[in-house]
Design an enzyme around this catalytic site. Sequence first.
Site, mmCIF file in Angstrom:
data_model
loop_
_atom_site.group_PDB
_atom_site.id
_atom_site.type_symbol
_atom_site.label_atom_id
_atom_site.label_comp_id
_atom_site.label_asym_id
_atom_site.label_seq_id
_atom_site.Cartn_x
_atom_site.Cartn_y
_atom_site.Cartn_z
ATOM 1 N N GLU A 306 -2.110 -3.211 15.312
ATOM 2 C CA GLU A 306 -1.331 -2.963 15.512
ATOM 3 C C GLU A 306 -1.176 -2.505 17.307
ATOM 4 O O GLU A 306 -0.628 -1.055 17.580
ATOM 5 C CB GLU A 306 -0.332 -1.658 14.588
ATOM 6 C CG GLU A 306 -0.381 -0.257 14.412
ATOM 7 C CD GLU A 306 -1.435 -0.854 13.277
ATOM 8 O OE1 GLU A 306 -1.878 0.985 12.925
ATOM 9 O OE2 GLU A 306 -1.932 -1.248 12.650
ATOM 10 N N HIS A 330 5.531 -6.840 10.388
ATOM 11 C CA HIS A 330 4.785 -5.739 9.571
ATOM 12 C C HIS A 330 3.783 -5.396 11.464
ATOM 13 O O HIS A 330 4.226 -3.616 11.256
ATOM 14 C CB HIS A 330 3.531 -5.982 8.641
ATOM 15 C CG HIS A 330 2.883 -4.969 8.349
ATOM 16 N ND1 HIS A 330 2.942 -4.053 7.257
ATOM 17 C CD2 HIS A 330 1.603 -4.247 8.826
ATOM 18 C CE1 HIS A 330 1.994 -3.177 7.088
ATOM 19 N NE2 HIS A 330 1.292 -2.785 8.028
ATOM 20 N N GLU A 331 2.834 -6.173 12.050
ATOM 21 C CA GLU A 331 2.515 -5.099 13.141
ATOM 22 C C GLU A 331 3.814 -4.786 13.868
ATOM 23 O O GLU A 331 3.299 -3.982 14.816
ATOM 24 C CB GLU A 331 1.743 -6.372 13.672
ATOM 25 C CG GLU A 331 0.373 -6.670 13.375
ATOM 26 C CD GLU A 331 -0.554 -5.245 12.779
ATOM 27 O OE1 GLU A 331 -0.046 -4.986 12.341
ATOM 28 O OE2 GLU A 331 -0.977 -6.221 10.916
ATOM 29 N N HIS A 334 4.769 -1.488 13.384
ATOM 30 C CA HIS A 334 4.048 -0.345 13.393
ATOM 31 C C HIS A 334 4.780 0.388 14.821
ATOM 32 O O HIS A 334 4.070 1.706 15.583
ATOM 33 C CB HIS A 334 2.738 -1.289 13.443
ATOM 34 C CG HIS A 334 1.984 -0.901 12.564
ATOM 35 N ND1 HIS A 334 1.772 0.605 11.570
ATOM 36 C CD2 HIS A 334 1.627 -1.398 11.489
ATOM 37 C CE1 HIS A 334 0.643 0.678 10.524
ATOM 38 N NE2 HIS A 334 0.698 -1.066 10.675
ATOM 39 N N GLU A 353 1.505 3.217 7.208
ATOM 40 C CA GLU A 353 1.499 2.311 6.690
ATOM 41 C C GLU A 353 2.562 1.609 5.478
ATOM 42 O O GLU A 353 3.333 0.583 4.794
ATOM 43 C CB GLU A 353 0.187 1.339 5.669
ATOM 44 C CG GLU A 353 -0.868 1.430 6.522
ATOM 45 C CD GLU A 353 -0.570 0.900 7.719
ATOM 46 O OE1 GLU A 353 0.567 -0.180 7.747
ATOM 47 O OE2 GLU A 353 -2.050 0.795 8.751
ATOM 48 N N ASP A 408 -13.264 3.609 5.672
ATOM 49 C CA ASP A 408 -13.325 2.524 5.234
ATOM 50 C C ASP A 408 -13.407 1.842 4.009
ATOM 51 O O ASP A 408 -13.200 0.794 3.995
ATOM 52 C CB ASP A 408 -13.876 1.527 6.302
ATOM 53 C CG ASP A 408 -14.155 1.844 7.876
ATOM 54 O OD1 ASP A 408 -12.595 2.082 9.074
ATOM 55 O OD2 ASP A 408 -15.414 1.539 8.612
ATOM 56 N N TYR A 416 -0.080 1.237 1.590
ATOM 57 C CA TYR A 416 1.231 0.536 1.451
ATOM 58 C C TYR A 416 2.427 0.157 0.916
ATOM 59 O O TYR A 416 3.380 0.558 1.544
ATOM 60 C CB TYR A 416 0.372 -1.485 2.057
ATOM 61 C CG TYR A 416 -1.026 -1.080 2.873
ATOM 62 C CD1 TYR A 416 0.006 -1.588 4.436
ATOM 63 C CD2 TYR A 416 -2.205 -0.573 2.784
ATOM 64 C CE1 TYR A 416 -1.203 -1.668 5.231
ATOM 65 C CE2 TYR A 416 -2.993 -0.630 4.078
ATOM 66 C CZ TYR A 416 -1.903 -1.570 4.728
ATOM 67 O OH TYR A 416 -4.072 -1.344 6.056
#
Length: 635
Positions: A306, A330-331, A334, A353, A408, A416
């Site tokens: 994003e 979705h992006e 953001h 998220e 990560d 989400y």
Amino acid sequence: MTIKKLMAGLLTLIVISGCNESSTKTTELIVVADKESKQLEAQVAHHNAQDYHSFSNPDAVKVTHLNLDLSVDFTQQTLSGHVSLDFQRMTPDADTLILDTRDLVISKVVADGNDLAFNLANADNFFGAALSIKLPSHSSQVTVYYNTSPKASGVQWLTPAQTAGKKYPFLFTQAQAIHARSFIPLQDSPQVRVTYEATIRTPKALLAVMSAANDPDTPRDGVYEFSMPQAIPSYLIALAVGDLHFKAMGERTGVYSEIGILDAAAAEFEDTESMLIATEKNFGAYSWDRYDLLILPPSFPFGGMENPRLSFITPTVIAGDKSLVSLIAHELAHSWSGNTVTNATWRDLWLNEGFTTYLTYRIMEMVYGEERFDMEAVLGRQDLQADLDTLKPNDQILAINLKGRDPDEVFSNIPYEKGALFLRELEHKVGRANFDQFLLEYFKAFAFQSITTDDFISYLEQTLLQDYSDKLSKQRIEEWIFEPGLPKGAPVPKSDAFTSVDKARNDWLSGTIAASNIDSDNWVVHQWLYFLNNLPAELSSAQLTELDKAFGLTNSTNNEIAHSWLLICVNNWYQPAFPRLNEYLVSIGRNKLVKPLYKALSATPEGKVMAQKAFAKAKDGYHPLTVKVNEKFVK
């Protein structure tokens, strides 16, 4: 505002400023009942929680602006130059600025024309190394001269052969979560927001774009200048360089890509402007001027990123039928939740998220209708359940404890889909119109700020919990946020469009009908995914052969359908699909699609051999994040 209200707000500020900002404990807010004071409290009451993933010291010295000047060297695979950092002393006697770095070569640090003493600490295995700079007493800016390493974790260098055009090399960065420090020495924490300017020097044939103001008509002269006037966290700083071209999709939207896929991308994502308009209507004005897309090579490790003003997008969602454009929604979402209101630490990722996933479903409903909304919500709920079935309890918590862990390594559907489901429950309990008004006020109250989970709960206490005390409880909210799993009675999305799919699947499994007689002519991609994802774990070779013959699943060009089918084939050792499986693994670097396949293959000795061969062939073209996530399966 009355004097009483103003004094109450100021008292809150005094309470907060008197606490230790590095403390992980939250300061209890003085709740002011009058609604007019809520926004003031939201602006002054949030604090900086300790960020376990940064060495930096923003509580003492906070960086406020960056000015980058970098040269791109494709031969050496390095970025070299300098960055000037404007800073503010948060305590009067602060004399040291601490920055985050990873695999950077620091040549010198300068302030007011004089070289400064600095120390680069020994590197941690995934946090990098702290860069400590001794500050002159009257300086407010330092300049660090440096170059990156060819193995920078946040930079991928592609050869011409690894691009669509096959003529020019390509570079792109991926800073989330803690990889900005691998190409810029900075305070790499989401609680530190900076404005930035940049000058990027490239080969003249190539175009540079950034998460900043981009001019589609800029001449290709090898020197590109950028400005980001809104303060953003470091993980949203992004750069790409390649043989890029631009095509407008609307008044404020367009797409950059290599020329070979430009028209297809623009056609696939032509509804982006409609998404933008619909989101503004419900949740407030778009704050970032333009919203453009950059379509990256297939090695991009995520579906999308994003980066403000210019979302980075995987080409795997160009399906030809707009079936996968929820990723664009979705992006775009953001731009409100994540970029404008940001998680202060990676423990609070769900604030980015979860809100964004909730908004994604709402955008899809506004643009494509309720049936599409229902189908995607059901599939999302099933993805969540798949993770709940496999994750340890501590990793099922929204406000997850990440101390000592690489962010990560704990990526999942929890922030989400669980986050979105929590917000959906709030919506159901207070009513959609009331919840939309809450979101509108929330985005305004915390605009261009980074907040913690505790800040959010405090804000809920002043708003929804106060206004709807007969419908909501703090205990229930804390159960959602701090407990594993899902609370009893959590919303269960349903879709009438899947009823016929369930019947067809059950009839085929019972032998009532042959696969070739399933009436699937009008099924959309979501129905196919629902059909495949809900098949039994064990299927015979004859059953898989029948399905493949009837529907050509092995040769599906939709990357999501192909992923679901290939995973079934691995788990049931359906060998006719293995050539396609190998092709899929070596041509796509998106972790969502390849990681489950590598994991499933590595569960058997024969499969691990296949995984090792595919990984060895694909590794040089994978992004460093994809390599890191998947190499553990093939060892």
